[in-house]
Scaffold this motif. Structure first.
Motif, mmCIF file in Angstrom:
data_model
loop_
_atom_site.group_PDB
_atom_site.id
_atom_site.type_symbol
_atom_site.label_atom_id
_atom_site.label_comp_id
_atom_site.label_asym_id
_atom_site.label_seq_id
_atom_site.Cartn_x
_atom_site.Cartn_y
_atom_site.Cartn_z
ATOM 1 N N GLU A 8 0.864 -1.172 0.000
ATOM 2 C CA GLU A 8 0.000 0.000 0.000
ATOM 3 C C GLU A 8 0.904 1.225 0.000
ATOM 4 O OE1 GLU A 8 -3.564 2.123 2.630
ATOM 5 O OE2 GLU A 8 -2.624 0.236 3.305
ATOM 6 N N THR A 9 0.805 2.036 -1.050
ATOM 7 C CA THR A 9 1.736 3.149 -1.216
ATOM 8 C C THR A 9 0.989 4.463 -1.383
ATOM 9 O OG1 THR A 9 1.807 2.909 -3.621
ATOM 10 C CG2 THR A 9 3.377 1.603 -2.352
ATOM 11 N N ARG A 10 1.756 5.541 -1.391
ATOM 12 C CA ARG A 10 1.202 6.872 -1.612
ATOM 13 C C ARG A 10 2.140 7.639 -2.535
ATOM 14 N NH1 ARG A 10 2.959 7.367 3.897
ATOM 15 N NH2 ARG A 10 0.803 7.221 4.657
ATOM 16 N N ARG A 11 1.603 8.686 -3.203
ATOM 17 C CA ARG A 11 2.350 9.636 -4.021
ATOM 18 C C ARG A 11 3.219 8.966 -5.082
ATOM 19 N NH1 ARG A 11 2.904 12.146 1.002
ATOM 20 N NH2 ARG A 11 5.068 11.452 1.214
ATOM 21 N N GLY A 12 2.674 7.957 -5.781
ATOM 22 C CA GLY A 12 3.304 7.448 -6.982
ATOM 23 C C GLY A 12 4.286 6.318 -6.814
ATOM 24 N N LEU A 13 4.555 5.866 -5.594
ATOM 25 C CA LEU A 13 5.474 4.734 -5.426
ATOM 26 C C LEU A 13 4.783 3.479 -5.941
ATOM 27 C CD1 LEU A 13 8.111 3.528 -4.288
ATOM 28 C CD2 LEU A 13 6.885 3.177 -2.127
ATOM 29 N N ARG A 14 5.489 2.720 -6.841
ATOM 30 C CA ARG A 14 4.929 1.492 -7.403
ATOM 31 C C ARG A 14 5.907 0.349 -7.170
ATOM 32 N NH1 ARG A 14 2.463 2.513 -13.287
ATOM 33 N NH2 ARG A 14 1.427 0.560 -12.699
ATOM 34 N N ILE A 15 5.338 -0.828 -6.885
ATOM 35 C CA ILE A 15 6.131 -2.033 -6.639
ATOM 36 C C ILE A 15 5.406 -3.188 -7.308
ATOM 37 C CG2 ILE A 15 7.065 -3.599 -4.875
ATOM 38 C CD1 ILE A 15 7.024 -1.270 -2.910
ATOM 39 N N ILE A 16 6.092 -3.947 -8.179
ATOM 40 C CA ILE A 16 5.430 -5.080 -8.854
ATOM 41 C C ILE A 16 5.007 -6.094 -7.808
ATOM 42 C CG2 ILE A 16 6.720 -4.713 -10.986
ATOM 43 C CD1 ILE A 16 8.464 -7.100 -10.251
ATOM 44 N N GLY A 17 3.935 -6.830 -8.087
ATOM 45 C CA GLY A 17 3.333 -7.684 -7.079
ATOM 46 C C GLY A 17 3.786 -9.125 -7.093
ATOM 47 N N GLU A 18 4.475 -9.587 -8.212
ATOM 48 C CA GLU A 18 4.787 -11.023 -8.243
ATOM 49 C C GLU A 18 6.067 -11.264 -9.029
ATOM 50 O OE1 GLU A 18 2.708 -15.271 -9.570
ATOM 51 O OE2 GLU A 18 1.988 -13.360 -10.396
ATOM 52 N N ILE A 19 6.848 -12.215 -8.527
ATOM 53 C CA ILE A 19 7.993 -12.751 -9.257
ATOM 54 C C ILE A 19 7.788 -14.257 -9.274
ATOM 55 C CG2 ILE A 19 10.492 -13.035 -9.300
ATOM 56 C CD1 ILE A 19 10.737 -10.410 -7.778
ATOM 57 N N PRO A 20 7.519 -14.806 -10.466
ATOM 58 C CA PRO A 20 7.167 -16.229 -10.530
ATOM 59 C C PRO A 20 8.364 -17.119 -10.215
ATOM 60 C CG PRO A 20 7.382 -15.315 -12.719
ATOM 61 C CD PRO A 20 7.492 -14.163 -11.779
ATOM 62 N N SER A 21 8.054 -18.392 -9.987
ATOM 63 C CA SER A 21 9.085 -19.373 -9.628
ATOM 64 C C SER A 21 9.732 -19.920 -10.899
ATOM 65 C CB SER A 21 8.463 -20.503 -8.807
ATOM 66 O OG SER A 21 9.455 -21.443 -8.441
ATOM 67 N N ILE A 22 10.578 -19.102 -11.499
ATOM 68 C CA ILE A 22 11.313 -19.489 -12.710
ATOM 69 C C ILE A 22 12.801 -19.366 -12.392
ATOM 70 C CG2 ILE A 22 11.740 -18.958 -15.131
ATOM 71 C CD1 ILE A 22 8.967 -17.665 -15.215
ATOM 72 N N PRO A 23 13.596 -20.442 -12.420
ATOM 73 C CA PRO A 23 15.002 -20.372 -11.997
ATOM 74 C C PRO A 23 15.785 -19.299 -12.734
ATOM 75 C CG PRO A 23 14.321 -22.647 -12.216
ATOM 76 C CD PRO A 23 13.186 -21.818 -12.763
ATOM 77 N N LEU A 24 15.599 -19.181 -14.055
ATOM 78 C CA LEU A 24 16.265 -18.128 -14.817
ATOM 79 C C LEU A 24 15.150 -17.319 -15.454
ATOM 80 C CD1 LEU A 24 18.795 -16.769 -15.832
ATOM 81 C CD2 LEU A 24 18.946 -18.487 -17.663
ATOM 82 N N CYS A 25 14.758 -16.225 -14.775
ATOM 83 C CA CYS A 25 13.539 -15.493 -15.120
ATOM 84 C C CYS A 25 13.885 -14.165 -15.766
ATOM 85 C CB CYS A 25 12.710 -15.272 -13.857
ATOM 86 S SG CYS A 25 11.173 -14.391 -14.143
ATOM 87 N N ARG A 26 13.062 -13.814 -16.761
ATOM 88 C CA ARG A 26 13.210 -12.533 -17.448
ATOM 89 C C ARG A 26 11.970 -11.706 -17.124
ATOM 90 N NH1 ARG A 26 14.808 -11.356 -23.291
ATOM 91 N NH2 ARG A 26 13.615 -9.527 -23.910
ATOM 92 N N ILE A 27 12.163 -10.505 -16.601
ATOM 93 C CA ILE A 27 11.058 -9.576 -16.342
ATOM 94 C C ILE A 27 11.286 -8.368 -17.213
ATOM 95 C CG2 ILE A 27 10.067 -7.990 -14.673
ATOM 96 C CD1 ILE A 27 10.316 -10.044 -12.560
ATOM 97 N N GLU A 28 10.279 -8.049 -18.004
ATOM 98 C CA GLU A 28 10.369 -6.916 -18.924
ATOM 99 C C GLU A 28 9.101 -6.103 -18.776
ATOM 100 O OE1 GLU A 28 10.928 -6.215 -23.728
ATOM 101 O OE2 GLU A 28 11.738 -8.034 -22.771
#
Length: 794
Positions: A8-28
């Motif tokens: 729960e954030t205020r004034r524009g702070l954003r945090i992604i909600g999930e990182i899947p269980s992938i041993p070598l994972c790419r997030i884009e």
């Protein structure tokens, strides 16, 4: 591992909600979607502080995050980790949070941050952190840490250690163990000199006493020869007169007895008269004995045996004794004062001569008195020395003691004479009573007989008085005759004088002159012996005091519980009580020297530390600005360069990195001055290349490889690790990205519990992606969450 974040954030702070269980994972995904913030939040959860050195960014992040819940599953060694975060409890400065992170649970059980450390760690590798920027940051961070430690801990700790060492050194220095050997030697020599002079003085005293006796015998012999015969004749006359008076008294006693015989009225009166007569004879005899004793005492003290004369003599003698006693402390202290003044003037003369300090101010008065220069003080001391020598001539102390004893003896003799005078007065009173008793006893006789007896007793009283006067003269003259020659004859005195002169090896004619010479030598020797004895006493007292202080210090160092650290550093201290005092002093001297070196080393260490801080700052500035060497290089500068070169060497130890950047070259080294890299090529040739000459992709690839390789060398790594490689799309080209993917897939077998997360910026827009059927899942994820996650492969 599978990670979920509910923030729960205020004034524009954003945090992604999930990182899947992938041993070598790419997030884009889109910029600002919260990919990097998620990694920072996970680092906070595992005990790290990603905002170190940047308090402003930390406060912004803290204030904008109202609350968060984080869970991690699919772990090795645990089923589920959970955090309930409360940022309102977090500090305003960027520091590890510890227990302030919030509530932690492991498999549903409450846990502490230290319980997380062996299970999970998060590592964030930024592609933007090129070797040059990282080196600059490392140098800046190292400098700041030294600076902060010095300001918060270092200076205070230095002062505490310096104070402890200083107090300890002062305690040892105060007992001056190095002076013990010298003081013991001084004491031994002083005692030898004192004993030698005492023996010499004893022999000199015997010689002087022998000569004094010879001079006394000579004087007595002269007196005996001049007055002896006359006095002997007078004594004989007085003795004859006394004998005649005794005969006359005996005759009168017979007449009195005959006159009173058988003429009493009764037997009782006759017995009373006879007893009174005998009592009178006893009292007369006692009076004459006491009078003789009084005359002898009066002659000995040279005073008339009268009350007034004896009182005056006692008063004069007491006053003389008081004057002598007043002189005694000054005379006894004079040798020591003379020795002290001599030592001081000698030191002042040396200062005037060799040091040219005569006009230097030595003592400054604080109350408007006299200021003393070296020369002025020396002159004043010399004047005082001259005065003392005049006040206390040679052998004065011994002569004064002897005179005091003689005066006390005379005072005692006067007291005895006064007591004898009181006894005479009492005896006279008793005699008068006896005469009255006898007179009373005549009342029992007939009148004519009583009148005859009264005449006889009156004549006898006159005879007794005359006898007492003659006897007193005889006693006084006899005593004077005994004093005149010691009671010896002329022949006896002459024989004794010859014997004494022979023992003294001196002729009779030269007796007095020789005695004066010996007396002068004796006086000088007496002064020297008194001074030597006082110096020996002072030296002994000083050495005993030094011994006491050394042993007390040794006992303190070996037994004080707060000095266990010192005994560990210097084990010999524990055995100090069992050593003799000389070895204790030597050990204390060694300890003081070691402490002195430790204090120097302490100052040097902290000085080097602060020099290292400055050197790191200069080196960071040169690397950041890519400038050459400036100024004189210090030892700290060289140490900073060696540290930096070693850091770079470790980065380029990876074979993958050396293959990618140096075509498999070896012995990669960095010149910190020029930022020039050198390595040995496969053909054995040495190649060189500036660090800045490598492309950003090459630098990012090399740095990433080095950072991951360093993690692989960590023997204390957590069981599960999340390794996030961030912002790589902007720095690594397709060729190096493919090589990176190959490298990461290859290490999965060696690190099966690591999850590697490659964070990239969005490469394909949603509009373009919709015309390509294979990208529908990515497009949907982008539309829903602003990012997508999949296996990393090229």
């Amino acid at each position: 591992m599978h990670i979920r974040i509910e923030a729960e954030t205020r004034r524009g702070l954003r945090i992604i909600g999930e990182i899947p269980s992938i041993p070598l994972c790419r997030i884009e995904g889109y910029n600002g979607i919260g990919k990097t913030n998620a990694i920072k939040l996970l680092r906070l959860c595992t005990g790290d502080q990603p905002f170190t050195g940047n308090d402003h960014s930390w406060r912004t992040f803290r204030n904008q995050l109202k609350s968060a819940r984080v869970s991690v599953t699919d772990l090795h060694g645990a089923q589920k980790l959970e955090w309930a975060l409360d940022p309102s409890r977090w500090p305003q400065v960027a520091e590890p949070l510890g227990d302030l992170i919030g509530e932690i649970r492991i498999d549903g059980r409450s846990a502490r941050p230290r319980d997380i450390t062996p299970l999970l760690s998060v590592h964030h590798v930024m592609a933007a952190d090129t070797p040059v920027s990282v080196l600059s940051e490392r140098l800046s961070t190292a400098q700041k840490r030294i600076q902060e430690w010095d300001a918060e801990v270092g200076r205070r700790r230095q002062e505490e250690v310096e104070l402890a060492l200083g107090d300890l050194q002062n305690k040892i220095t105060d007992c001056a163990p190095s002076q013990l050997s010298r003081e013991l030697t001084i004491t031994s020599e002083a005692e030898k000199i004192a004993i030698s002079l005492a023996n010499q003085l004893k022999l000199a005293r015997e010689r002087v006493e022998r000569l004094d006796r010879a001079v006394e015998i000579s004087a007595q012999l002269t007196q005996v020869r001049g007055r002896g015969p006359e006095m002997d004749e007078k004594i004989e006359e007085l003795a004859a007169h006394l004998a005649d008076l005794d005969q006359q008294r005996q005759k009168l006693d017979r007449q009195i007895k005959n006159a009173s015989a058988q003429k009493h009225k009764n037997e009782k009166a006759e017995n009373e008269f006879e007893n009174a007569q005998k009592h009178l004879v006893r009292r007369d005899k006692a009076l004459r004995t006491i009078q003789s004793h009084l005359q002898n005492l009066a002659a000995a003290v040279g005073v008339e045996p009268t009350e007034d004369a004896l009182a005056a003599a006692r008063r004069d003698t007491s006053q003389h004794l008081n004057r002598l006693l007043e002189r005694q402390p000054r005379v006894n202290a004079t040798p020591m004062l003379l020795s002290l003044i001599s030592s001081l003037t000698s030191s002042l003369e040396n200062a005037e001569g060799a040091e040219h300090l005569g006009n230097e101010l030595l003592i400054s008065s604080s109350q408007g008195g006299t200021d003393w220069t070296v020369t002025a003080l020396r002159e004043a001391l010399q004047h005082r020395e001259a005065v003392l020598r005049e006040e206390a001539p040679s052998a004065d102390a011994e002569q004064l003691t002897q005179e005091i004893e003689e005066t006390r003896g005379r005072l005692g003799a006067i007291a005895q004479t006064e007591a004898a005078l009181r006894e005479v007065e009492a005896a006279q009173t008793a005699l008068e009573k006896a005469e009255g008793r006898l007179l009373k006893a005549t009342k029992g006789l007939p009148e004519q007989t009583a009148r005859n007896l009264e005449d006889l007793m009156s004549n006898r009283a006159k005879l007794d008085q005359e006898a007492r006067t003659v006897q007193a003269d005889h006693a006084r003259l006899t005593h004077a005759r005994e004093l005149l020659g010691g009671g010896k004859t002329e022949d006896a005195l002459a024989a004794e004088l010859v014997q004494l002169c022979r023992e003294a090896n001196v002729e009779v004619a030269r007796l007095r002159k020789h005695r004066e010479k010996e007396q002068a030598e004796f006086e000088e020797l007496t002064r020297r012996e008194a001074q030597a004895a006082q110096q020996a006493t002072l030296a002994h007292r000083n050495s005993e005091n030094r011994i006491s202080r050394v042993t007390a210090t040794a006992r303190f160092l070996s037994q004080n519980p707060e000095l266990s650290w010192l005994r560990r550093a210097f084990p010999k201290i524990s055995s100090l009580p069992g050593l003799n005092v000389a070895d204790q002093a030597q050990a204390l001297t060694e300890v003081a020297s070691a402490i002195d070196k430790a204090r120097d080393s302490l100052g040097s260490t902290y000085s080097s530390l602060r020099g290292m801080e400055t050197a790191l700052g200069r080196l960071e500035s040169r690397i950041r600005q890519n400038s050459g060497e400036t100024g004189t290089e210090t030892a700290s500068d060289r140490a900073a360069k060696r540290w930096l070169a070693d850091e770079v060497r470790q980065w380029f130890e990876s074979e993958v990195v050396r293959t990618a950047l140096f075509n498999g070259g070896t012995n990669v080294e960095l010149d910190p001055d020029s930022l020039q890299l050198s390595w040995t090529a496969a053909d054995g040739q040495t190649n060189e290349r500036p660090l800045a000459a490598f492309s950003s992709g090459e630098q990012a690839f090399a740095y990433t490889q080095a950072q991951v390789a360093r993690l692989d060398r960590d023997d204390n790594a957590a069981t599960n690790r999340l390794i996030a490689l961030d912002e790589f799309g902007s720095f690594i080209d397709a060729k190096n990205m493919s090589a990176l993917a190959s490298y990461l897939r290859g290490r999965q077998a060696q690190a099966p519990h690591d999850q590697v997360l490659v964070v990239l910026p969005l490469e394909v827009s949603p509009a373009i992606a919709s015309s390509n059927g294979t990208t529908n899942e990515r497009v949907n994820a982008l539309r829903q969450r602003g990012y997508f996650a999949e296996a990393f492969q090229l």
